[in-house]
Structures are given as structure tokens and as C-alpha cells.
Design an enzyme around this catalytic site. Structure first.
Site, mmCIF file in Angstrom:
data_model
loop_
_atom_site.group_PDB
_atom_site.id
_atom_site.type_symbol
_atom_site.label_atom_id
_atom_site.label_comp_id
_atom_site.label_asym_id
_atom_site.label_seq_id
_atom_site.Cartn_x
_atom_site.Cartn_y
_atom_site.Cartn_z
ATOM 1 C CB THR A 78 -8.183 9.829 3.865
ATOM 2 O OG1 THR A 78 -9.495 9.831 3.289
ATOM 3 C CG2 THR A 78 -7.228 9.026 2.972
ATOM 4 C CB SER A 134 2.700 1.917 12.610
ATOM 5 O OG SER A 134 2.259 3.240 12.495
ATOM 6 N N PRO A 190 -1.662 -0.452 -5.477
ATOM 7 C CG PRO A 190 0.191 -1.093 -6.751
ATOM 8 C CD PRO A 190 -0.947 -1.649 -5.958
ATOM 9 C CB ALA A 240 -5.882 -1.048 12.891
ATOM 10 N N GLY A 243 9.802 27.583 16.802
ATOM 11 C CA GLY A 243 10.579 28.362 15.841
ATOM 12 C C GLY A 243 11.463 27.456 15.000
ATOM 13 C CD GLU A 280 -5.440 0.928 9.735
ATOM 14 O OE1 GLU A 280 -6.645 0.620 9.762
ATOM 15 O OE2 GLU A 280 -4.522 0.101 9.726
ATOM 16 C CB ILE A 330 2.147 -3.631 2.920
ATOM 17 C CG1 ILE A 330 1.192 -3.661 1.712
ATOM 18 C CG2 ILE A 330 1.744 -4.648 3.990
ATOM 19 C CD1 ILE A 330 -0.216 -3.161 1.968
ATOM 20 C CG HIS A 386 -7.866 -0.640 -6.673
ATOM 21 N ND1 HIS A 386 -8.975 -0.169 -7.335
ATOM 22 C CD2 HIS A 386 -7.139 -1.327 -7.583
ATOM 23 C CE1 HIS A 386 -8.936 -0.567 -8.598
ATOM 24 N NE2 HIS A 386 -7.825 -1.280 -8.771
#
Ligand SMILES: Cc1cc2nc3c(=O)[nH]c(=O)nc-3n(C[C@H](O)[C@H](O)[C@H](O)COP(=O)(O)OP(=O)(O)OC[C@H]3O[C@@H](n4cnc5c(N)ncnc54)[C@H](O)[C@@H]3O)c2cc1C
Length: 391
Positions: free
Chosen positions: A372, A98, A141, A249, A346, A370, A170, A143
Site C-alpha cells: 500500500t 495486472s 485473509p 512487479a 462531470g 503490491e 490472488i 495477513h
């Protein structure tokens, strides 16, 4: 429990034969860097919730930052070589990939594509070396999937811009020397370069993450932030340039998550060959083999899709929808592989002595950011049907 043999990567369909010698060399160099320098420290960073900052100069010196950008001290590599870099980095940790994705695809790319010559000269060489760190502020927050409805505003006052608003989630926010911030103006959405330390600009970190712990994630708060008129990216007008950054990205993510998938497959395979239950290795049970065969098949199909999307990108003909399909597919495959691998391990599957549990947590953030899975599904759906189903 040591799992023995070094990581080889999975190459069931001999994808290797489709790579150039240079691409193989780049992949092997980054793979060795991850094995030697990242894996020994990443468990501690994930526990502590810190990014391995001491690796940044090496990452810069290796040419991994903005590796597919031409000029300004960047390596100018092709899309497939760039993808292989992302694949190997994310085999180490999604936080590491990232960092490199944001720096290259979301900060250096927009400065290179939409910036003035002065902005390019000032920032690109320093960002390429890792001497400066960047972040990309689009999400807010209220959007996320719908960035076009953003509330952050930039108002022109004389020869200055005044920015007010807030960005959320961010990557690299609080450590960034330079932030690419997207804001609404009377002239539509525009991109601005906001420097660390600018009065009115603060960057509190998000805490309590169970995913991408070895990565800094912050809010960007803008309260009457005053910028000079040359802080605007002159070539970025409207939402499209921001979406073009996301396509860069997302392309890297498509490759990166298949590195994650190969890592958990490798660990699950080795573990299953050594773990004796009911008197024999669990690899010998049909139910385990079904999981391993599913993982190997999906990883192989994804490698071929990524390679073809990469070759189209090199030819200049790739579409954002093809990149969406690759990001969506890669994340689904990596998520499912990490679930199967965690099952096969396990109880060890939830211990950070093994890599699977960390990847299992990390993929949740990568699946969401990036764009969903839902959003990429709708992008591909719109392309297929001609009907937009977002709203
Ligand atoms: C660790 C991390 C790092 C990040 N780094 C960055 C960064 O560097 N820069 C940046 O700008 N952003 C960053 N993000 C933000 C990320 O891109 C957003 O979280 C993502 O776009 C989703 O937005 P949201 O979380 O607001 O979800 P929402 O948009 O609120 O969506 C919530 C749910 O509703 C679904 N949904 C939304 N719209 C529809 C629809 N039309 N139809 C069906 N389902 C729908 C979504 O798929 C999702 O499942 C990061 C996020 C994380 C977790």
C-alpha cells in the site's frame, strides 16, 4: 460523445528523445494493440466482470509475457522497454496490465530466478506463449501488509510436502494452471509450485469487486494438499525471494499507472475542449486549466522518475527502495489524475461510455496491492532515517 483525435500520449519534456528506436517501436506496437483490440471490448468485460481471455494468445505471440526474461522463449528486453509495455497496457486497463505483470513478474520471474532446470523447462516456454497461466499466492485473509506472519504451513512427510492454509485476493487464481504458493516450513518461508487440479486445492473467486473488474481475483484454499518433493522452488529460502518478486512487479506498476494517468488526462483534455458550459469550453476556465496543468506536470515528473529507475535497473544498480518510491509516486499521481479527470467530465465521469470512470475505480486496487501507499512510505522512510517504523 466522440472525443475525436487518437491517443498520442503526453510527452511534455520530450522523454521520447531519451528512448532508443527499439523502445519506441515496442511502445507504439503495444499502443496500437491496445487501441485496436483492447479498447473495443474492455467496457463490456468490465461490466461483465470477465477477463478478455481471447486476447491471451496474441499477448503471448507479441512477446509481452515475461518480456524482460532471458531465454526459455522469452523476449529478453531491457527494463525500459518492459516498462513501456506496462504503461501502454494499463492505458487500456489495469486488469490487463495486472495479468501480464503477475504472469511475468510474479510467476515467470521466481521460476526463472529460484526454480530448478526442470521447472524452468516445463513452465517458462508455456507461460511465455500464454499457453499456461500462473498466479502468485502470498497474501492471506489475515495477513496482507505483513506477509512474514503468514499462517499457511508446509510440512515434510517422507518425500512429500503437505500444505494447509488459505491465500486471499490472488490475481488469476482460479484460471491459473500453476500457482506459486508461499508457505512456512520448519526451515522458514519457502515457495511451492501447485498445479491446478491437485486434490485439496480449490480456488473460489472474490465477487462484488468495484475495481479491477476485468481481472480474475480468487482465494486459494489448501486442505492437506500433497505435493511431490520437486514442487519446491529450490533457490527460494526465506521471505526475501518473495519480496524480490514484488520488486519486479512493483517496477511494472510504477510505469503502468502512468499509462492510466495519461489516458485520463487525454480524455479530460479533449472533453474540456468540447464541453460548452456558460457559453464557452470548460477548458477555458482557470479552475479547469489548473487541474490539467497539475496532471500534466505530475505525469511528466513521473515519466522522468520511471525512466531513470528503469535505466538503473538495466545497469543492475536499482534498489528496492527506489522501486518503492516509483510505485508509490505513480499510484498517487494516477489516483489524483483520475479524480481530477472524473471531475472535469462531470456526470460523464461516472459513465462507462468513457474510460475515466473505469480507471478511477481500478486505481483503488492498484494503489493497495503490491504494497500500500503507507507501506511504501515506510520503506522509503526507513531508507532515509535508518529507523524501521512498521511496528
Ligand atoms: C484486486 C487485487 C489483486 C491482488 N492480487 C494479489 C496477488 O496476485 N497475490 C497476492 O499475494 N496478493 C494480491 N493482492 C493482495 C494485496 O497485495 C493486499 O491487499 C495488500 O498487500 C494489502 O493487504 P491487506 O489488504 O490485507 O491490507 P492490510 O495489511 O490489512 O492493511 C490495511 C490498512 O492498514 C495500513 N497499514 C498496514 N500496516 C501498517 C503500518 N505498519 N503502518 C501504517 N499503516 C499500515 C495499510 O496501508 C492499509 O491502509 C491483491 C489485492 C487486490 C485488491
Amino acid at each position: 460523445m466522440g472525443l475525436g483525435a487518437a491517443f498520442q500520449g503526453l510527452d511534455y519534456a520530450n522523454v521520447e528523445s531519451l528512448l532508443s528506436d527499439e523502445e519506441k517501436l515496442i511502445r507504439d506496437t503495444v499502443r496500437a494493440f491496445v487501441t485496436d483490440e483492447v479498447l473495443p471490448v474492455i467496457e463490456r468485460h468490465f461490466r461483465d466482470g470477465t477477463f478478455p481471455n481471447n486476447l491471451i494468445p496474441t499477448i503471448g505471440a507479441m512477446g509481452l509475457l515475461g518480456a524482460n526474461i532471458q531465454g526459455y522463449g522469452c523476449a529478453g528486453l531491457g527494463a525500459v522497454a518492459y516498462g513501456l509495455i506496462m504503461q501502454e497496457l494499463e492505458r487500456g486497463d489495469s486488469g490487463l496490465r495486472s495479468f501480464v505483470s503477475v504472469q511475468g513478474g510474479l510467476v515467470m520471474y521466481p521460476i526463472h530466478a529460484f526454480g530448478s532446470e526442470a521447472q524452468k523447462e516445463r513452465w517458462l516456454p508455456a507461460l511465455a506463449k500464454g499457453e499456461a497461466i500462473g498466479c502468485f499466492g502470498l497474501t492471506e485473509p489475515d495477513h496482507g501488509s505483513d506477509p512474514g506472519t503468514m499462517a499457511t504451513r508446509a510440512v515434510k512427510k517422507g518425500d512429500k510436502w503437505i500444505l494447509n492454509g488459505a491465500k486471499a485476493w490472488i490475481t488469476n487464481g482460479s484460471v491459473a494452471d500453476i500457482s506459486v504458493v508461499w508457505a512456512k516450513t520448519d526451515d522458514g518461508i519457502r515457495g511451492f509450485l501447485v498445479e491446478k487440479g491437485t486434490p485439496g486445492y480449490t480456488t473460489p473467486d472474490h465477487t462484488g469487486k468495484f475495481s479491477l473488474r476485468a481481472s480474475v481475483t480468487s482465494e486459494l484454499i489448501l486442505e492437506d494438499v500433497e505435493l511431490k518433493s520437486d514442487a519446491i522452488l529450490p533457490g527460494a529460502k526465506g521471505l526475501k525471494p518473495a519480496l524480490m518478486c514484488l520488486t519486479q512487479a512493483r517496477y511494472g506498476i510504477a510505469w503502468g499507472v502512468i499509462g492510466l494517468a495519461q489516458c485520463v488526462f487525454d480524455e479530460a483534455l479533449k472533453y474540456s475542449q468540447q464541453r460548452i458550459v456558460f457559453g464557452k469550453p470548460i477548458a477555458g476556465f482557470q479552475l479547469t486549466q489548473r487541474k490539467l496543468a497539475w496532471m500534466a506536470t505530475e505525469i511528466t515528473k513521473s515519466q522522468l522518475l520511471n525512466l531513470q529507475v528503469g535505466r538503473l535497473k538495466e545497469a543492475g544498480s536499482v534498489t528496492p527502495q527506489q522501486v518503492s518510491m516509483a510505485k508509490m509516486n505513480g499510484c498517487r499521481v494516477a489516483r489524483e489524475c483520475s479524480h481530477f479527470a472524473r471531475e472535469i467530465l462531470g456526470a460523464s465521469g461516472i459513465a462507462d461510455e468513457f474510460q475515466t470512470g473505469r480507471h478511477f475505480c481500478n486505481i483503488e486496487a492498484v494503489y493497495t496491492y503490491e504494497g500500500t501507499d503507507d507501506i511504501h512510505t515506510l520503506i522509503v522512510g526507513e531508507e532515509l532515517t535508518g529507523i524501521a517504523a512498521y511496528k
